[in-house]
Enzyme design. Structure first.
Site, mmCIF file in Angstrom:
data_model
loop_
_atom_site.group_PDB
_atom_site.id
_atom_site.type_symbol
_atom_site.label_atom_id
_atom_site.label_comp_id
_atom_site.label_asym_id
_atom_site.label_seq_id
_atom_site.Cartn_x
_atom_site.Cartn_y
_atom_site.Cartn_z
ATOM 1 N N LYS A 161 10.730 19.614 -1.168
ATOM 2 C CA LYS A 161 10.942 18.167 -1.033
ATOM 3 C C LYS A 161 11.245 17.800 0.411
ATOM 4 O O LYS A 161 10.799 16.746 0.906
ATOM 5 C CB LYS A 161 12.085 17.716 -1.948
ATOM 6 C CG LYS A 161 12.390 16.201 -1.870
ATOM 7 C CD LYS A 161 11.183 15.353 -2.244
ATOM 8 C CE LYS A 161 11.422 13.855 -2.020
ATOM 9 N NZ LYS A 161 12.396 13.278 -2.946
ATOM 10 N N LYS A 229 18.980 11.186 5.344
ATOM 11 C CA LYS A 229 19.583 12.386 4.756
ATOM 12 C C LYS A 229 18.558 13.487 4.553
ATOM 13 O O LYS A 229 18.771 14.644 4.905
ATOM 14 C CB LYS A 229 20.259 12.005 3.438
ATOM 15 C CG LYS A 229 20.807 13.147 2.620
ATOM 16 C CD LYS A 229 19.903 13.497 1.428
ATOM 17 C CE LYS A 229 19.711 12.348 0.475
ATOM 18 N NZ LYS A 229 18.880 12.721 -0.697
#
Length: 285
Positions: A161, A229
């Site tokens: 991811k 993030k």
């Protein structure tokens, strides 16, 4: 995204309980109206379910919900499975997997890509790490949400991811700069979009976000602050052992800076397609 995924499971005929840190949100009320049962705590949720999906914002949220004294692990029944679809840290995924195995349970890190539209339409890319047989066992559930790809041992789904977000960030930056350049050059940006979308510049990112950027529709499918993030987990790697490698990512570092600019401008809760506002500000708009 979590609410949309839960709705799809309900529509497929599964019984579903859920825990929400803010149960008064419209998404929580909608799930209850569809027949889902609201649990009072993560522990109580785990006691009532065989498979628990989590979709949260940041790794500390995952740690709290899963590993705290009242967390999911405290209430798991033997052979239960936690499936974390949050974009989180590979090291935390490995920690949760190890803790679950000590309780004769399983954990799968399965972050997703596809945004709010993909979640709604059941077309998410699901990137799974953990035990391959457990991922295979979960496939009937994953098929309702999208397409699962098994990436390897615990943590590999999260690493995939991060790689995905690096590619998405670069695409969003290129699309933003292309649209701003076209406007500065006096072109009709909508016409540019139609002209290039079927060529080499075309991408899923363009299809998901191009028209939203042109129409200044910055409603979030995923928050810009979350992309900071995600990119940070790739760019700001700290050595944690022999299996952690420091990697030089100049493009991802630039994307992270620009998304951080969105947050500094007060736009962290906008969708990631709002990156174009940073490029527009740099060009005096």
């Amino acid at each position: 995204m979590g609410a949309a995924m839960a709705s799809r499971l309900l529509s497929a005929g599964f019984s579903l309980s859920f825990y929400a840190r803010n149960p008064s949100k419209p998404s929580s009320l909608s799930l209850q109206s569809q027949g889902a049962v609201l649990a009072s705590s993560p522990r109580d949720l785990a006691r009532s379910c065989d498979v628990i999906f989590t979709m949260l914002g940041h790794p500390p949220d995952v740690r709290q919900i899963v590993l705290d004294s009242d967390g999911l692990l405290s209430g798991l029944n033997p052979n239960s499975v936690i499936v974390d679809t949050t974009s989180s840290h590979p090291a935390l995924a490995r920690e949760i997997f190890s803790a679950a195995r000590k309780m004769d349970c399983w954990a799968v890190d399965a972050p997703v890509s596809g945004g709010d539209i993909g979640a709604r339409d059941g077309k998410l890319a699901i990137l799974a790490g953990g035990d391959g047989e457990v991922v295979k066992w979960l496939t009937p559930l994953f098929d309702i949400l999208g397409k699962v790809t098994y990436m390897g041992l615990a943590g590999c789904g999260q690493s995939c991811k991060i790689g995905n977000q690096i590619v998405v960030g670069a695409n969003l930056l290129g699309l933003s700069e292309g649209l701003v350049f076209a406007e500065k050059a006096g072109l009709d940006v909508g016409q540019l979009f139609e002209a290039v979308r079927s060529g080499a510049a075309g991408s899923v990112v363009m299809e998901l976000f191009g028209e939203r950027m042109i129409g200044r529709d910055f409603r979030p499918g995923g928050f810009a602050e979350y992309h900071v993030k995600d990119l940070g987990m790739g760019v700001d790697v700290v050595e944690q052992g022999d299996d952690e490698k420091v990697v030089v990512l100049p493009g991802a570092a630039l994307c992270k800076q620009l998304f951080s600019g969105m947050v500094a401008n007060g736009d962290g809760k906008l969708g990631t397609q709002g990156l174009i506002t940073v490029i527009q500000r740099l060009n005096g708009k």
